[in-house]
Design an enzyme around this catalytic site. Structure first.
Site, short mmCIF file in Angstrom:
data_model
loop_
_atom_site.label_atom_id
_atom_site.label_comp_id
_atom_site.label_asym_id
_atom_site.label_seq_id
_atom_site.Cartn_x
_atom_site.Cartn_y
_atom_site.Cartn_z
N GLN A 62 -4.03 -6.78 -9.62
CA GLN A 62 -5.30 -6.18 -10.00
C GLN A 62 -5.22 -5.31 -11.25
O GLN A 62 -6.25 -5.08 -11.88
CB GLN A 62 -5.86 -5.36 -8.82
CG GLN A 62 -6.19 -6.25 -7.63
CD GLN A 62 -6.75 -5.48 -6.45
OE1 GLN A 62 -6.01 -5.05 -5.59
NE2 GLN A 62 -8.06 -5.30 -6.41
N ARG A 119 0.20 4.84 -4.86
CA ARG A 119 0.51 3.62 -4.10
C ARG A 119 0.28 2.42 -5.02
O ARG A 119 -0.83 2.24 -5.53
CB ARG A 119 -0.38 3.54 -2.85
CG ARG A 119 -0.20 2.25 -2.09
CD ARG A 119 -0.93 2.20 -0.75
NE ARG A 119 -0.71 0.85 -0.22
CZ ARG A 119 -1.68 -0.01 0.06
NH1 ARG A 119 -2.95 0.32 -0.08
NH2 ARG A 119 -1.37 -1.23 0.49
N HIS A 164 1.12 -7.69 -1.76
CA HIS A 164 -0.33 -7.41 -1.79
C HIS A 164 -1.03 -8.64 -2.41
O HIS A 164 -1.43 -8.63 -3.56
CB HIS A 164 -0.60 -6.15 -2.61
CG HIS A 164 -2.00 -5.59 -2.46
ND1 HIS A 164 -2.26 -4.27 -2.15
CD2 HIS A 164 -3.23 -6.17 -2.57
CE1 HIS A 164 -3.57 -4.06 -2.08
NE2 HIS A 164 -4.18 -5.20 -2.35
N GLU A 209 -2.74 -5.54 4.35
CA GLU A 209 -3.85 -6.24 5.00
C GLU A 209 -3.56 -7.70 5.34
O GLU A 209 -4.28 -8.60 4.86
CB GLU A 209 -5.09 -6.21 4.10
CG GLU A 209 -5.66 -4.84 3.88
CD GLU A 209 -6.99 -4.87 3.10
OE1 GLU A 209 -7.37 -5.94 2.59
OE2 GLU A 209 -7.62 -3.83 3.01
N ASN A 349 -6.53 0.88 5.86
CA ASN A 349 -7.47 0.73 4.75
C ASN A 349 -8.86 0.75 5.36
O ASN A 349 -9.24 -0.17 6.08
CB ASN A 349 -7.27 -0.62 4.03
CG ASN A 349 -6.02 -0.62 3.18
OD1 ASN A 349 -5.30 0.37 3.10
ND2 ASN A 349 -5.75 -1.76 2.54
N TYR A 351 -12.98 1.27 4.73
CA TYR A 351 -14.07 1.35 3.75
C TYR A 351 -15.43 1.53 4.42
O TYR A 351 -16.29 2.19 3.90
CB TYR A 351 -14.13 0.07 2.90
CG TYR A 351 -13.01 -0.06 1.92
CD1 TYR A 351 -11.77 -0.58 2.29
CD2 TYR A 351 -13.18 0.34 0.60
CE1 TYR A 351 -10.74 -0.68 1.37
CE2 TYR A 351 -12.16 0.24 -0.33
CZ TYR A 351 -10.93 -0.27 0.06
OH TYR A 351 -9.91 -0.38 -0.85
N GLU A 423 -6.05 3.18 1.87
CA GLU A 423 -7.14 2.87 0.93
C GLU A 423 -8.46 3.37 1.50
O GLU A 423 -8.72 3.22 2.70
CB GLU A 423 -7.31 1.36 0.69
CG GLU A 423 -6.25 0.73 -0.16
CD GLU A 423 -6.44 -0.79 -0.32
OE1 GLU A 423 -7.59 -1.27 -0.31
OE2 GLU A 423 -5.41 -1.48 -0.45
N TRP A 472 -8.98 4.51 -3.27
CA TRP A 472 -9.02 3.25 -3.99
C TRP A 472 -10.16 3.33 -4.97
O TRP A 472 -11.30 3.39 -4.55
CB TRP A 472 -9.22 2.06 -3.04
CG TRP A 472 -9.10 0.76 -3.78
CD1 TRP A 472 -10.09 0.10 -4.44
CD2 TRP A 472 -7.90 -0.01 -3.99
NE1 TRP A 472 -9.59 -1.03 -5.05
CE2 TRP A 472 -8.25 -1.12 -4.79
CE3 TRP A 472 -6.57 0.14 -3.60
CZ2 TRP A 472 -7.32 -2.09 -5.18
CZ3 TRP A 472 -5.65 -0.83 -4.00
CH2 TRP A 472 -6.04 -1.93 -4.77
N GLU A 479 -11.10 -7.26 -9.16
CA GLU A 479 -11.47 -7.20 -7.74
C GLU A 479 -11.53 -8.60 -7.11
O GLU A 479 -12.58 -9.03 -6.61
CB GLU A 479 -12.81 -6.50 -7.59
CG GLU A 479 -12.70 -5.02 -7.30
CD GLU A 479 -11.95 -4.70 -6.01
OE1 GLU A 479 -12.06 -5.48 -5.06
OE2 GLU A 479 -11.24 -3.68 -5.99
C1 BGC Z 1 -7.78 -4.56 -0.82
C2 BGC Z 1 -7.85 -4.27 -2.30
C3 BGC Z 1 -9.27 -4.41 -2.78
C4 BGC Z 1 -10.14 -3.44 -2.01
C5 BGC Z 1 -11.58 -3.38 -2.47
C6 BGC Z 1 -8.91 -3.94 -0.03
O1 BGC Z 1 -9.23 -4.74 1.05
O2 BGC Z 1 -6.53 -4.18 -0.32
O3 BGC Z 1 -6.98 -5.12 -2.98
O4 BGC Z 1 -9.37 -4.21 -4.15
O5 BGC Z 1 -10.13 -3.82 -0.67
O6 BGC Z 1 -12.23 -4.59 -2.38
#
Ligand code: BGC
Length: 535
Positions: A62, A119, A164, A209, A349, A351, A423, A472, A479
């Site tokens: 990335q 990281r 990754h 992941e 991770n 979100y 993340e 992140w 992406e």
């Molecule tokens: C991944 C990253 C990705 C991020 C945002 C995560 O699931 O590990 O590589 O950029 O999500 O989409």
């Protein structure tokens, strides 16, 4: 000389764009920006333990670019992007953020922010271009040595992911993750990492992941090697009902064997920790009906526990076994022994949150009706109302209390094993339509991280053993299938010049880490780099 007008323009742009929500004042000759008061919640660095590792994260494909430089071979993503095309507009990671050449400046940026840890992942194809079939690439080793040494010099702890998403295309063609040979390949590669970098790297993540990677590569077919079947996707080959289970089994065993090697041979002298990272949604039942509540628990098992149960308990979750039966592979007696407790920490991770609807008793989508999905549907709305505010990714929403909830669920299931938030990030919505100054004035990102950190602080107050938080991402980067349209960074990256421009969130994070009053932002610590120059 053309650079000078560009520099003047960018400086003017930065100052004028910031002025929309920042009120500039002067303090001992430094620029001090006033950040408009945001709504509650607020959060302070001092709410976290003193040794807590605050950092930012990235991954090799990335950010690095230099896709064929200094002996690196083509990776699965290089080939995928160059052949079928990996993202809209034909973009790819050939150049990405050119971190391969600009890493020293990027480390300066991290230092300026006051990060305690960084990281990043190692590109397998850069250090072992042909896997076990070829030599170690000295230039690749040198590159990561320079990163590690310079991080340490600045007091920044390297937190290194071994895999990754990207690996040498030759290994994809010879084996791929459906083949158990990949286990030995991964162990071989991991050992090179421990041998060359383990004297200085104290935090290792074997795989980032596996749940997300396997779903995209072998169920939906959106990641290489693009394998899937109906109704999940339209691929030329694959079997979405079975292959994800086989590929995951190989990945977990690869992790377990590499961990065993680390624990037995390297940890006693090097003294680091090794963990595994999963993509962890918070799954909420769509209704308070018992079936939906059970479906939400099943979703947790099929996604999060699919990764962590084997690496902590040495077996797959019972909830999966109940629906998949013998399709779900088994670990042999010997394998169970090394899989069990193969991690020293859990990497989360996180979100977003998502609703879950039961499909065992009501009609669902074609994919929800499958055992591989756990007979459940994931939906983003309840009675027409989205689960949270939209972000740039259609399946990610802002649901801050999901952080406390997922950490607590993991704490309970795994007896409060040490955790890191590896993340957590926010991508701006509709970035294509936004002007650059709107992207730099990313108040939404500041609010996102403030709220998620406040939620994380709650879980820590309730006793969760969380030891670090990685935002992140340090800078906007490539992406995956979304190309460069999604921007997660603290730094805006201009795609033409690769200039890194601090967003409001960079200044906010810096102030948060310094435990300063968030009203007062010292912008003088930021450096604005233009191409290869820094002003
Ligand atoms: C991944 C990253 C990705 C991020 C945002 C995560 O699931 O590990 O590589 O950029 O999500 O989409």
């Amino acid at each position: 000389m053309k650079l000078i007008p560009l520099i003047i323009f960018l400086m003017f742009f930065l100052i004028s764009s910031s002025a929309q929500i920042l009120d500039q004042a002067s303090n001992n000759g430094h620029n001090v920006f006033k950040l408009e008061k945001t709504e509650e919640p607020d959060v302070k660095r001092s709410e976290f333990p003193s040794g807590f590792l605050f950092g930012a994260a990235s991954s090799a494909y990335q950010v690095e670019g230099a896709y064929l430089e200094d002996g690196k071979s083509l990776s699965n993503w290089d080939v995928f992007c160059h052949s079928v095309g990996c993202a809209e507009n034909g973009v790819n990671g050939d150049v990405a953020d050119d971190h391969y050449h600009l890493f020293m400046r990027d480390i300066e940026l991290m230092h300026g922010l006051g990060l305690k840890s960084y990281r990043f992942s190692i590109s397998w194809a850069r250090i072992l271009p042909r896997g076990k079939f070829g030599d170690v690439n000295a230039a690749g080793i040198m590159f990561y040595n320079k990163i590690i040494d310079n991080l340490i010099l600045k007091g920044i702890e390297p937190f290194v992911t071994i895999f990754h998403n990207d690996f040498p295309q030759e290994l994809e063609e010879r084996h791929g993750w459906l083949n158990s040979e990949m286990q030995e390949e991964f162990v071989y590669y991991s050992e090179i990492c421990f041998k060359y970098f383990g004297d200085r790297v104290k935090y290792w993540v074997t795989i980032n992941e596996p749940n997300m990677f396997i779903e995209c590569a072998y169920e939906l077919g959106t990641f290489p090697p693009s394998r899937c079947s109906e109704p999940f996707g339209n691929c030329s080959e694959g079997n979405s009902d079975i292959e994800p289970l086989i590929a995951m089994h190989n990945m977990l065993l690869a992790h377990g064997k590499a961990s065993k090697l680390y624990h037995e041979t390297y940890q006693p002298t090097q003294g680091g920790l090794i963990g595994l990272v999963a993509h962890c949604y918070m799954f909420e039942p769509l209704t308070d009906n018992d079936l939906d509540i059970e479906a939400a628990q099943r979703a947790f098992a099929y996604n999060v526990a699919w990764v962590f149960d084997p690496s902590i308990f040495g077996h797959y979750p019972e909830e999966m076994r109940a629906y998949l039966g013998s399709k779900l592979p088994n670990f042999s007696f010997e394998e169970k022994k090394f899989m069990k407790n193969s991690i020293d920490f859990i990497g989360i991770n996180h979100y977003s949150a998502i609703y879950v609807k039961d499909c065992t008793n009501s009609s669902c989508t074609a994919t929800g009706n499958r055992a591989i999905q756990g007979f459940l549907d994931k939906v983003v709305q309840r009675n027409g109302v989205p689960i949270g505010e939209h972000t740039g990714l259609e399946y990610l929403f802002v649901v801050p209390n999901g952080m406390e909830k997922i950490v607590t669920l993991i704490k309970i299931r795994y007896n409060n094993k040490p955790m890191f938030i590896t993340e957590n990030g926010y991508s701006s919505p509709n970035v294509n339509e936004q002007r650059v100054n709107e992207l730099v004035n990313d108040l939404k990102r500041v609010e996102f991280h403030t709220a998620y950190l406040a939620s994380l602080a709650n879980s820590i107050r309730e006793g969760a053993d969380v030891r670090g938080y990685f935002l992140w991402s340090l800078m906007d980067s490539y992406e995956w299938n979304a190309g460069y349209d999604l921007r997660f960074g603290l730094y805006y990256v201009d795609r033409k010049t690769l200039t890194r421009i601090p967003k409001l969130s960079a200044t906010w994070y810096m102030n948060f880490l310094a435990d300063n009053n968030v009203d007062e932002i010292d912008a003088s610590r930021h450096k604005i780099s233009i191409g290869k120059n820094i002003i």
